[in-house]
Design an enzyme around this catalytic site. Sequence first.
Site, PDB file in Angstrom:
ATOM      1  CG  ASP A  65     -54.546 -15.182 -90.975  1.00  0.00           C
ATOM      2  OD1 ASP A  65     -55.283 -15.467 -91.950  1.00  0.00           O
ATOM      3  OD2 ASP A  65     -53.306 -15.193 -91.045  1.00  0.00           O
ATOM      4  CB  CYS A  75     -25.547 -30.366 -87.655  1.00  0.00           C
ATOM      5  SG  CYS A  75     -27.252 -30.377 -87.035  1.00  0.00           S
ATOM      6  CB  CYS A 102     -31.464 -29.006 -89.203  1.00  0.00           C
ATOM      7  SG  CYS A 102     -30.552 -29.331 -87.683  1.00  0.00           S
ATOM      8  CB  CYS A 156     -26.989 -26.679 -89.030  1.00  0.00           C
ATOM      9  SG  CYS A 156     -27.764 -28.021 -89.967  1.00  0.00           S
ATOM     10  CB  CYS A 178     -29.606 -32.717 -89.442  1.00  0.00           C
ATOM     11  SG  CYS A 178     -28.798 -31.302 -90.247  1.00  0.00           S
TER      12      CYS A 178
END
Length: 437
Positions: free
Chosen positions: A349, A226, A202, A205, A224
């Site tokens: 990369d 929260c 999340c 949070c 979530c």
Amino acid sequence: MRQWTAIHLAKLARKASRAVGKRGTDLPGQIARKVDTDVLRKLAEQVDDIVFISGTNGKTTTSNLIGHTLKANNIQIIHNNEGANMAAGITSAFIMQSTPKTKIAVIEIDEGSIPRVLKEVTPSMMVFTNFFRDQMDRFGEIDIMVNNIAETISNKGIKLLLNADDPFVSRLKIASDTIVYYGMKAHAHEFEQSTMNESRYCPNCGRLLQYDYIHYNQIGHYHCQCGFKREQAKYEISSFDVAPFLYLNINDEKYDMKIAGDFNAYNALAAYTVLRELGLNEQTIKNGFETYTSDNGRMQYFKKERKEAMINLAKNPAGMNASLSVGEQLEGEKVYVISLNDNAADGRDTSWIYDADFEKLSKQQIEAIIVTGTRAEELQLRLKLAEVEVPIIVERDIYKATAKTMDYKGFTVAIPNYTSLAPMLEQLNRSFEGGQS
């Protein structure tokens, strides 16, 4: 006077560049910006609606669908459809295509260029497709990149069109008071599940997100404790088929398209969302969607007599997995040509190939896999680690490698990364000259 000089020098540079066989997409903008540092801002002020399209994957397809549909309905636009999506290329598009009658600009913008370009141009709306790991030596990790974008676009009055199914994209809702969500209903389509997973934590949070349904990777229906959750979408795909071309059901309207790949359903939906927010109706959009074909190496199809090919750009794990999945949807034997360059524009990369699901190739009927590009040997190693038991041929020359696929009867699946795209596409056009594309 400075603006006039900048524009005329840019147009001369474009002619000169094309005269020597180059595309002339960035050079005009580079020259103009040196003569007049405000040239882009001044030209952008003459346009009523500016739409920015950004995200990791799908920018070009989404942008081209929007541009094609507007043009198909006789709407004059500024559009950087040649793929130059940084400041110089965007400036070139405005210089070359601005007219007194042009009131809409459709601009694909590289994620890393957003902070720079928004110092000069404030779009009326921005659509974001998705966020995956891409070129981390350029952009840093996803969390950093998303936070930087949110900071840049905050408090500018921009209408944000967000993919509700991607929690990374949905995080951008903190940056605007005007949000429109698009997404896909649960069970709209059974995507192949990948071994690659982005972070599913999340953004508010830090807890692990709970998923009610996963389409693929981190894309799905989530919530979530929260309160952070997948928001209700205004524009939504209820179902779609792909065999291999898309047949979409968006807001109860059917669209029979000529683009392949199930991942392109989200790109089509993003384009649809922009077009509806610009005021187009379903029939007008259908006129564009059902006549659009790709010619830029994104799910582009070729056929000559009995030989067929498909090319799709892949520059990160999600893009590679999507391209490999297209091969799975094709019946019969295939021959692959896969290219990996590590030029500056690609990102130095290349370790991202170890996050791509090459293991799925072992389930396909493949005559041979030809690996090419500056990092061909690394691709060869990755395929060996994936225990793909088919002949793997190393040919560093991209033109020769692509041409070699014509020696096989099977369907050619061509997968280039960024700087590999132009030579691979050029060779396919040569090989299939006189055929269908």
